[in-house]
Design an enzyme around this catalytic site. Sequence first.
Site, PDB file in Angstrom:
ATOM      1  N   GLU A 177       0.849  -1.187   0.000  1.00 22.96           N
ATOM      2  CA  GLU A 177       0.000   0.000   0.000  1.00 22.96           C
ATOM      3  C   GLU A 177       0.890   1.243   0.000  1.00 22.96           C
ATOM      4  OE1 GLU A 177      -3.675   2.144   2.459  1.00 22.96           O
ATOM      5  OE2 GLU A 177      -2.827   0.273   3.194  1.00 22.96           O
ATOM      6  N   GLY A 230       3.260   2.289  10.447  1.00 18.71           N
ATOM      7  CA  GLY A 230       3.096   1.617  11.731  1.00 18.71           C
ATOM      8  C   GLY A 230       2.787   0.148  11.558  1.00 18.71           C
ATOM      9  N   ALA A 231       1.863  -0.155  10.666  1.00 20.82           N
ATOM     10  CA  ALA A 231       1.479  -1.541  10.412  1.00 20.82           C
ATOM     11  C   ALA A 231       0.644  -1.571   9.142  1.00 20.82           C
ATOM     12  CB  ALA A 231       0.696  -2.120  11.592  1.00 20.82           C
ATOM     13  N   ASN A 272      -2.678  -6.245   5.502  1.00 22.03           N
ATOM     14  CA  ASN A 272      -2.780  -7.260   4.454  1.00 22.03           C
ATOM     15  C   ASN A 272      -3.679  -8.414   4.886  1.00 22.03           C
ATOM     16  OD1 ASN A 272      -0.350  -5.904   3.225  1.00 22.03           O
ATOM     17  ND2 ASN A 272       0.596  -6.816   5.017  1.00 22.03           N
ATOM     18  N   HIS A 328      -6.676  -1.798  15.299  1.00 27.41           N
ATOM     19  CA  HIS A 328      -6.900  -1.080  14.044  1.00 27.41           C
ATOM     20  C   HIS A 328      -6.693  -1.992  12.850  1.00 27.41           C
ATOM     21  CE1 HIS A 328      -6.774   2.563  11.427  1.00 27.41           C
ATOM     22  NE2 HIS A 328      -5.961   1.804  10.709  1.00 27.41           N
ATOM     23  N   GLU A 329      -5.557  -2.695  12.822  1.00 32.05           N
ATOM     24  CA  GLU A 329      -5.258  -3.538  11.657  1.00 32.05           C
ATOM     25  C   GLU A 329      -6.219  -4.716  11.584  1.00 32.05           C
ATOM     26  OE1 GLU A 329      -3.422  -2.082   9.652  1.00 32.05           O
ATOM     27  OE2 GLU A 329      -2.541  -0.654  11.036  1.00 32.05           O
ATOM     28  N   GLU A 359      -9.693   4.207   6.304  1.00 35.49           N
ATOM     29  CA  GLU A 359      -8.850   4.630   7.419  1.00 35.49           C
ATOM     30  C   GLU A 359      -9.636   5.434   8.459  1.00 35.49           C
ATOM     31  OE1 GLU A 359      -6.222   3.323   7.998  1.00 35.49           O
ATOM     32  OE2 GLU A 359      -5.482   2.589   6.082  1.00 35.49           O
TER      33      GLU A 359
END
Length: 880
Positions: free
Chosen positions: A127, A267-268, A271, A303-304, A326
């Site tokens: 990304e 940060g992360a 995927n 969040h991820e 986001e």
Amino acid sequence: MRTNQPQTIYLSEYQVPAYLVDHVDLRFELFEDGARVHSTLAMRRNPESAQGDVPLELDGDSLTLEGVALDGEQLEAGAYEDQGDKLIVRGVPGQFELSVVTWIEPQSNTRLEGLYKSSGMFCTQCEAEGFRSITFYPDRPDVMARFRTRIEADQNAYPILLSNGNPIEQGSLDNGRHFVTWEDPFPKPAYLFALVAGDLVEKRDTFTTCSGRAIDLRIYVEPRNAEKCDFAMDALKRSMRWDEEVYGREYDLDIFMIVAVDDFNMGAMENKGLNIFNSSCVLASQDTATDAAFQRIEAIVAHEYFHNWSGNRVTCRDWFQLSLKEGFTVFRDSQFSADMGSPTVKRIEDVTLLRTAQFAEDAGPMAHPVRPASYMEISNFYTLTIYEKGAEVVRMIHNLLGDELFRKGSDLYFERHDGQAVTTDDFVRAMEDASGRDLGQFRLWYEQAGTPVLTVSDHYDNSRGVYRLNVRQSIPDTPGQSNKKPQHIPFAVGLLNGAGQSLPLNLSAREQGGPTERVLELTEAEHSFEFHGLAERPVPSLLQGFSAPVRVQYPWSREQLLFLMSHDPDGFNRWDAGQRLAVDVIQALIKAPDDAEVEPRLVEAYRQLLNDTSLDQALVAKMLLLPSEAYLVELAERADVPAIHAARKRVLSHLAASLRDDLLACYQRHLVPGEYQLTSDAIAQRSLRNTALAWLLHLDDEQGRELALELFHNADNMTDRLGALRALVNSGFEDDRNHALEAFYERFRDDPQVVELWFSVQASSDQAGQLAQIRQLLEHPAFDWKNPNKVRSVVGVFAGQNLAAFHNPDGSGYQFLADQVCRLDDSNPQIAARLVSPLTRWKKFAPHYSGQMKAALERIRDKSELSGDVYEVVHKSLAD
């Protein structure tokens, strides 16, 4: 100087893709000198495209093309054209299979986009547009396909081979090599592709979903980090359960994996099924991570994971819609963190970031709407506006609809668009259809840049017992936008009587016993609201809970702020009143004579906070923090940073000296024996005692020095040890400072994440972080220009947090930053572009400083072969 200006991409020019990809078959051959990528795409013309019989164009970047085949037949050189950034194939049929072989060199990939190596492992970051650095592909989010990925590598060097989805085959190959094949059953855009190959330790656990399915959870780390995974694993399980209970979202694959990587631009990354994390955002133990780091890790893991639905199962049609995933997901992780800890403290933390940094972004040259109208480099639009303001926009919808209708809207959104690439309009439409509310005007929040200003006045009619609140909204001009329309703003208010009691908000004489809190809806440029049945003039509590991302201008007196600081039932507004009071006191001293009195009532207000054990101690810890220099700069018309620094320091010194005995008592009261705990109460106690210690050391207090040294040497956790180190570093005890820094480094020199803390403590200190010392840090053996975390912890912290040193009147800080940006631009343009930010608002500062900041920007602009990332930021910053 750069001569080729990057191309501007416009939302208005969006067209659906001419070709779609139904399935992707990838085979990676990983070697020590590079990687060969075999890609087979099952493609067809898009029936929704009006482009007709156009050539097939695939995106590429830094690829060596070794072969192209159409439906199994190798193409001759004349049948396709390799333009470097494009592979063009003419005369393709309506449905076909295209095979492409590329050679790439991950070992020399310093941009950390696409496939690269970090600490001996292969990993990816695709990304926003990194997949085109792996193979030729229609690299855009509205092309969604199912992926099968086979990875081949040396078994001894890379025993762990990971990709998206579920493993379906594995085995041995000749010459000590092996393979694993992964299949992802869910269609996804290429930006969600992931691959990891390395010698990693696996930590496993399981999670049982609400429907009874057992999910295999795995975290992969380097062997030295094997003991730092437990907290992240627990946070993951809490996130999964919360998402089921609050949003009804169950995980879909059989396996969920996280990999920790040292070299990572972000940060992360979410995927599908294989999240790749910056090591600093996932690894933690009480010896190496602060309370703030634990909380950050919990939020980022959540969040991820939440992206699995708000971003993966439902993704964005184009990068203009980035906040669709986001902003919504930041709102969701904020809700989660509030539920896991103190909702008021979480709200204060979110708003502090928003008002200090996002409002500055909204008022600067890079200002853009939550849904931008154009961009040059999409990597420059991973901004606080997209994330934090985008989250506030979703929060406002929640405020307008309430819990039940918002949940109906999110359910409809996920059900209606599962497996699709959609827009912010689709999200808002789902909320409208589920609730029956018209959010047409509300959509302006996505279209108009800038921070709205609410100018509030009031009048009390004693004879009628009526209190009138007048609210006028305006939005400042921003680059490319002026004369903006009024927006739909939820404005939460309360009224307090002289005893501090909340009053009923009756909007008519007929209404009785109205609620004590109301969300007023502003839709016009001006509104007046009347509240009836009031026996005295009330004190207004405005924008409770920070119900909208706006600035409020109201002529509060210091008496009213002191009153609200003690009595407002809204915890956020109680904190905000204290911040407004401190800002008023500090600003009054900026141009005052040296013998001007510091507001004595401020001391008494802080004394009351320090000694009131009945209050939420987590809230007290936040209320004791003075407004930051960055926030004071943001509030200034033309900021004189040294003057702001001196005024704030003067207030802090006065408070610390006046409250010395109270600070010592607070420190001792919160020095609770026992095992380390990561509870809200324990975190608040550590925060309070470390604040008290920092204030004592600000005075160079000898008793404070002894307490700091004792805590530094005997602490059983990183929060206290780092708190003591920071207090010593910011004190005038130079020998103690140097000895503590040396001892800290020797103890943790083999832990990269802790060394980053060591760097940042020095870079943020006006005592230990002057420019000469910053240059020494760049020469330290532990510093690594290839590692973004190290760069951010020194260069980024110096320019963004050590404001007095960075804004040295001689301009040396600006020239230093320009030097580092130019250096990084050649290796990692994304990081270089982000580091430019402190210079971009040169117009905000007093003339002596702004001229030198502009000159530093011009020197960056004139660099030969300037990257597109940095070009866009500098070009917009220098535009009139």
